[in-house]
Structures are given as C-alpha cells and as structure tokens.
Design a protein around this motif. Structure first.
Motif, mmCIF file in Angstrom:
data_model
loop_
_atom_site.group_PDB
_atom_site.id
_atom_site.type_symbol
_atom_site.label_atom_id
_atom_site.label_comp_id
_atom_site.label_asym_id
_atom_site.label_seq_id
_atom_site.Cartn_x
_atom_site.Cartn_y
_atom_site.Cartn_z
ATOM 1 N N LEU A 179 0.938 -1.408 -0.041
ATOM 2 C CA LEU A 179 0.042 0.017 0.026
ATOM 3 C C LEU A 179 0.802 1.222 0.041
ATOM 4 O O LEU A 179 0.293 2.382 -0.328
ATOM 5 C CB LEU A 179 -0.913 0.072 1.085
ATOM 6 N N GLY A 180 2.124 1.262 0.301
ATOM 7 C CA GLY A 180 2.756 2.445 0.490
ATOM 8 C C GLY A 180 2.759 3.256 1.599
ATOM 9 O O GLY A 180 2.447 2.896 2.837
ATOM 10 N N GLU A 181 3.230 4.556 1.482
ATOM 11 C CA GLU A 181 3.190 5.526 2.675
ATOM 12 C C GLU A 181 1.906 5.545 3.298
ATOM 13 O O GLU A 181 0.852 5.561 2.748
ATOM 14 C CB GLU A 181 3.653 6.925 1.815
ATOM 15 N N GLY A 182 1.949 5.729 4.511
ATOM 16 C CA GLY A 182 0.981 6.032 5.387
ATOM 17 C C GLY A 182 0.259 4.818 6.374
ATOM 18 O O GLY A 182 -0.559 5.059 6.929
ATOM 19 N N VAL A 183 1.178 3.753 6.173
ATOM 20 C CA VAL A 183 0.427 2.729 6.984
ATOM 21 C C VAL A 183 1.669 2.056 7.354
ATOM 22 O O VAL A 183 2.639 1.694 7.022
ATOM 23 C CB VAL A 183 -0.087 1.415 5.659
ATOM 24 N N GLY A 184 1.606 1.256 8.661
ATOM 25 C CA GLY A 184 2.681 0.835 9.586
ATOM 26 C C GLY A 184 1.985 -0.214 10.502
ATOM 27 O O GLY A 184 1.001 -0.619 10.156
ATOM 28 N N VAL A 185 2.759 -0.558 11.437
ATOM 29 C CA VAL A 185 2.274 -1.763 12.428
ATOM 30 C C VAL A 185 2.183 -1.186 13.755
ATOM 31 O O VAL A 185 3.024 -0.441 14.280
ATOM 32 C CB VAL A 185 3.026 -2.741 12.231
ATOM 33 N N ALA A 186 1.378 -1.685 14.455
ATOM 34 C CA ALA A 186 1.278 -1.802 16.042
ATOM 35 C C ALA A 186 1.693 -3.108 16.447
ATOM 36 O O ALA A 186 1.146 -3.897 16.320
ATOM 37 C CB ALA A 186 -0.115 -1.167 16.533
ATOM 38 N N ILE A 187 2.936 -2.888 17.451
ATOM 39 C CA ILE A 187 3.553 -4.267 17.812
ATOM 40 C C ILE A 187 3.116 -4.476 19.153
ATOM 41 O O ILE A 187 3.490 -3.771 19.742
ATOM 42 C CB ILE A 187 4.837 -4.345 17.500
ATOM 43 N N ASP A 188 2.065 -5.579 19.565
ATOM 44 C CA ASP A 188 1.708 -5.731 20.478
ATOM 45 C C ASP A 188 2.222 -6.967 21.086
ATOM 46 O O ASP A 188 1.990 -8.229 20.498
ATOM 47 C CB ASP A 188 -0.051 -5.886 20.671
ATOM 48 N N VAL A 189 2.822 -7.111 21.968
ATOM 49 C CA VAL A 189 3.569 -8.238 22.497
ATOM 50 C C VAL A 189 2.720 -9.548 22.760
ATOM 51 O O VAL A 189 3.199 -10.812 22.398
ATOM 52 C CB VAL A 189 4.543 -8.031 23.796
ATOM 53 N N TYR A 190 1.439 -9.152 23.093
ATOM 54 C CA TYR A 190 0.483 -10.237 23.578
ATOM 55 C C TYR A 190 0.322 -11.146 22.276
ATOM 56 O O TYR A 190 -0.111 -12.279 22.486
ATOM 57 C CB TYR A 190 -0.824 -9.691 24.090
ATOM 58 N N HIS A 191 0.184 -10.521 21.217
ATOM 59 C CA HIS A 191 0.062 -11.269 19.906
ATOM 60 C C HIS A 191 0.996 -11.885 19.123
ATOM 61 O O HIS A 191 0.683 -12.578 18.240
ATOM 62 C CB HIS A 191 -0.958 -10.180 19.042
ATOM 63 N N VAL A 192 2.243 -11.236 19.420
ATOM 64 C CA VAL A 192 3.456 -11.626 18.460
ATOM 65 C C VAL A 192 4.635 -12.322 19.202
ATOM 66 O O VAL A 192 5.476 -12.925 18.549
ATOM 67 C CB VAL A 192 3.887 -10.415 17.644
ATOM 68 N N TRP A 193 4.442 -12.350 20.457
ATOM 69 C CA TRP A 193 5.792 -12.877 21.139
ATOM 70 C C TRP A 193 6.185 -14.303 20.830
ATOM 71 O O TRP A 193 7.202 -14.792 20.879
ATOM 72 C CB TRP A 193 5.518 -12.833 22.793
ATOM 73 N N TRP A 194 5.260 -14.975 20.522
ATOM 74 C CA TRP A 194 5.369 -16.496 19.929
ATOM 75 C C TRP A 194 5.960 -16.808 18.677
ATOM 76 O O TRP A 194 6.588 -17.807 18.356
ATOM 77 C CB TRP A 194 3.902 -17.285 20.042
ATOM 78 N N ASP A 195 6.082 -15.654 17.836
ATOM 79 C CA ASP A 195 6.493 -15.865 16.363
ATOM 80 C C ASP A 195 7.727 -16.093 16.435
ATOM 81 O O ASP A 195 8.738 -15.234 16.581
ATOM 82 C CB ASP A 195 6.096 -14.415 15.565
ATOM 83 N N PRO A 196 8.143 -17.221 15.868
ATOM 84 C CA PRO A 196 9.838 -17.119 15.694
ATOM 85 C C PRO A 196 10.506 -16.454 14.525
ATOM 86 O O PRO A 196 11.658 -16.405 14.788
ATOM 87 C CB PRO A 196 9.877 -18.944 14.865
ATOM 88 N N GLU A 197 9.759 -15.703 13.884
ATOM 89 C CA GLU A 197 10.425 -14.729 13.026
ATOM 90 C C GLU A 197 10.146 -13.020 13.683
ATOM 91 O O GLU A 197 10.523 -12.353 12.981
ATOM 92 C CB GLU A 197 9.663 -14.725 11.667
ATOM 93 N N LEU A 198 9.702 -13.238 14.648
ATOM 94 C CA LEU A 198 9.469 -11.842 15.355
ATOM 95 C C LEU A 198 10.512 -10.630 15.255
ATOM 96 O O LEU A 198 10.686 -9.605 14.791
ATOM 97 C CB LEU A 198 9.155 -12.000 16.941
ATOM 98 N N PHE A 199 11.946 -11.114 15.575
ATOM 99 C CA PHE A 199 13.004 -10.452 15.753
ATOM 100 C C PHE A 199 13.374 -9.821 14.195
ATOM 101 O O PHE A 199 13.945 -8.838 13.912
ATOM 102 C CB PHE A 199 13.997 -10.826 16.409
ATOM 103 N N LYS A 200 13.368 -10.852 13.369
ATOM 104 C CA LYS A 200 13.574 -10.809 12.138
ATOM 105 C C LYS A 200 12.570 -9.604 11.382
ATOM 106 O O LYS A 200 13.117 -8.650 10.409
ATOM 107 C CB LYS A 200 13.479 -11.853 10.964
ATOM 108 N N GLN A 201 11.217 -10.001 11.748
ATOM 109 C CA GLN A 201 10.303 -8.965 11.198
ATOM 110 C C GLN A 201 10.324 -7.443 11.838
ATOM 111 O O GLN A 201 9.904 -6.434 11.322
ATOM 112 C CB GLN A 201 9.018 -9.566 11.422
ATOM 113 N N ILE A 202 10.687 -7.563 13.254
ATOM 114 C CA ILE A 202 10.781 -6.036 13.721
ATOM 115 C C ILE A 202 11.942 -5.388 13.148
ATOM 116 O O ILE A 202 12.138 -4.074 12.813
ATOM 117 C CB ILE A 202 11.422 -6.378 15.258
ATOM 118 N N GLU A 203 13.143 -6.141 12.871
ATOM 119 C CA GLU A 203 14.249 -5.561 12.046
ATOM 120 C C GLU A 203 13.558 -5.040 10.583
ATOM 121 O O GLU A 203 14.037 -3.843 10.048
ATOM 122 C CB GLU A 203 15.288 -6.427 12.102
#
Length: 272
Positions: free
Chosen positions: A165-189
């Motif tokens: 979608l481009g400019e103007g859209v981002g993410v809210a990172i809520d630990v409750y929802h993403v803490w389990w994800d094995p790709e979490l740190f890669k995706q945060i980067e």
C-alpha cells in the motif's frame, strides 16, 4: 513517567475517559490511548479538550478496521466507519489510528479472500488518512483470533500489506499477539528498515490463560520476555512510549484504578 502510555482499556471498568486521563496525570503518566467507545461516551470535542488540558500524548486511537464483509454494503459500511475513525483520531491528536482488521465474513472459510478485503479496505481509506496526516497502524493479532477478529496474524503479514500500500501505513506491535512468532525479531528489524513501527503495546501472557480475550496479564506475571522485544523495537528506530494494554475481567479490572496505575509504573520500571 516518560516512556509509558496507558491504553485506557486497562482501566475501563474503573473510570470513564475524564477520570482515567486525570488519574494518569496525577501519577505522572503523560501518554494515553483511548478507545472510540470511551471517546463517544465522553463526547469527541470534550475528550480532545480533556486530553489537551492534561498535557497528554495520544499514542493511538483504538480502533478502526473490521473490513471483511459478506456484502458490498457491509464493506462500504466498514469503510465509512473507518473514515469517521480517522477524523476522530485527528481531532484527538493521535499518533496513529490502530486497525484491528477483522476476520472471516459471514460463513466464509476463505482466509486469503478475507486478507484481500483487508488490503482493499485500507486502500480505500488511505487517501483520507494521508490527506489528514494520520498514520494507520495495522495490529496483527494472535492466530486464535484469525476467524473472528483479525485474519492478519503475524508481523510479516502486516508488513506485506504495508509494502503493497505504500506510505501512510505501518504496524502496531503488541507483545501479547506476536511474542510466540519465531520470525518476530527478523520482522521487527524489517519493520524498522521500512520505517513502519507506529506503536508498541505491552502486557503479559499468563499460564494458564483462563480467557483468551479477557485474561491478559500485568507485565512480569507471565511468560513474555519483554526486554529483548523492547530492545529490538528501539534498535529498529521506534522510541515512542510503551503502551500498557490489559484486558483483565477477573483481576485488574476489579482492582482500584490507582493501584493498577501504580503497578503499571512499577512493572514498567522493573521488567520492561
């Protein structure tokens, strides 16, 4: 209390918007995140005045989203509601409008189609958001909510939509929802490199969890390793407040509101 925000859902059973904002100010907390129903009950203009008078940063307005629909009319209704939500977020001076995107519409079993509706819905409101300088923050939710609340369940999926979608859209990172994800740190980067991190929500995952929606834990009471996630998010370039968001029907919602805020401050200092 620099670096700490209180999502007003955390004390929604104790106080209305005015009382919650004033209590946060008394505790030295300078950032909040209200919900639209709380704002509506107080009144939009009055809510904005209360927030301004108490010198509060608004780390986000909760929530827009809920795009997938079984009919065109349903999708248009969702789009119209999100346009109103953008206007509300602008009036409140929010840093972003948080999007909980919605699950499977009607009797559908097609999650891929639902995710397409999400992207289409955000695309439909994005010009209005851009025109008003209001960032849209997609919040991926834990897979347990995929059917009814959010068919976007990983940070990677949310970032794919952002890139499309481009400019103007981002993410809210809520630990409750993403803490389990094995790709979490890669995706945060990845999110940091794209400049897409708009919010950072904190709480904890209890074991056992008695209710998957209404039994979130206070930071330090569960199994989420909060400090490494915070460090990764800050290394990725986001240094805004950490926003405490706790739904706790049988525990924290039953406690005195001042006790809840005092505990949030203490845990923020010690375990976050």
């Amino acid at each position: 209390m620099k670096g700490l925000s209180i999502n007003l859902a955390t004390v929604r059973q104790q106080w209305g918007l005015r009382e919650a904002v004033e209590a946060c100010a008394k505790h030295g907390i300078t950032a909040v995140a209200p919900w639209r129903d709380q704002v509506a009950k107080q009144g939009l203009s009055e809510s904005a005045r209360i927030i301004k008078d108490n010198g509060m940063q608004v780390t986000g307005l909760c929530r827009g989203g809920m795009f997938p629909a079984a009919t065109r009319e349903g999708l248009q209704a969702a789009i119209d509601d999100n346009l109103r939500a953008i206007d509300e977020a602008v009036t409140l001076g929010a840093d972003c409008l948080v999007l909980v995107v919605g699950g499977l519409p009607g009797s559908s079993k097609d999650i891929t189609e639902a995710r397409g509706m999400v992207a289409d819905g955000i695309a439909a409101i994005l010009p209005h958001a851009r025109a008003n300088n209001m960032p849209l923050a997609i919040e991926p939710l834990h897979p347990m909510y995929a059917a009814d609340r959010a068919c976007v369940n990983t940070l990677g999926q949310a970032l794919d939509i952002c890139e499309g979608l481009g400019e103007g859209v981002g993410v809210a990172i809520d630990v409750y929802h993403v803490w389990w994800d094995p790709e979490l740190f890669k995706q945060i980067e990845r999110a940091g490199k794209l400049g897409r991190i708009l919010a950072h929500h904190i709480c904890d995952w209890l074991v056992p969890t008695r209710d998957l929606l209404l039994d979130r834990g206070m930071m330090g009471d569960g199994v989420i390793d909060l400090k490494p996630i915070r460090a990764a998010i800050e290394a990725a370039g986001f240094n805004g407040p950490q926003e405490v968001e706790i739904f706790s029907a049988e525990n924290w919602w039953k406690k005195d509101g001042n006790e809840v805020l005092t505990t949030c401050i203490e845990r923020f200092r010690t375990v976050c």
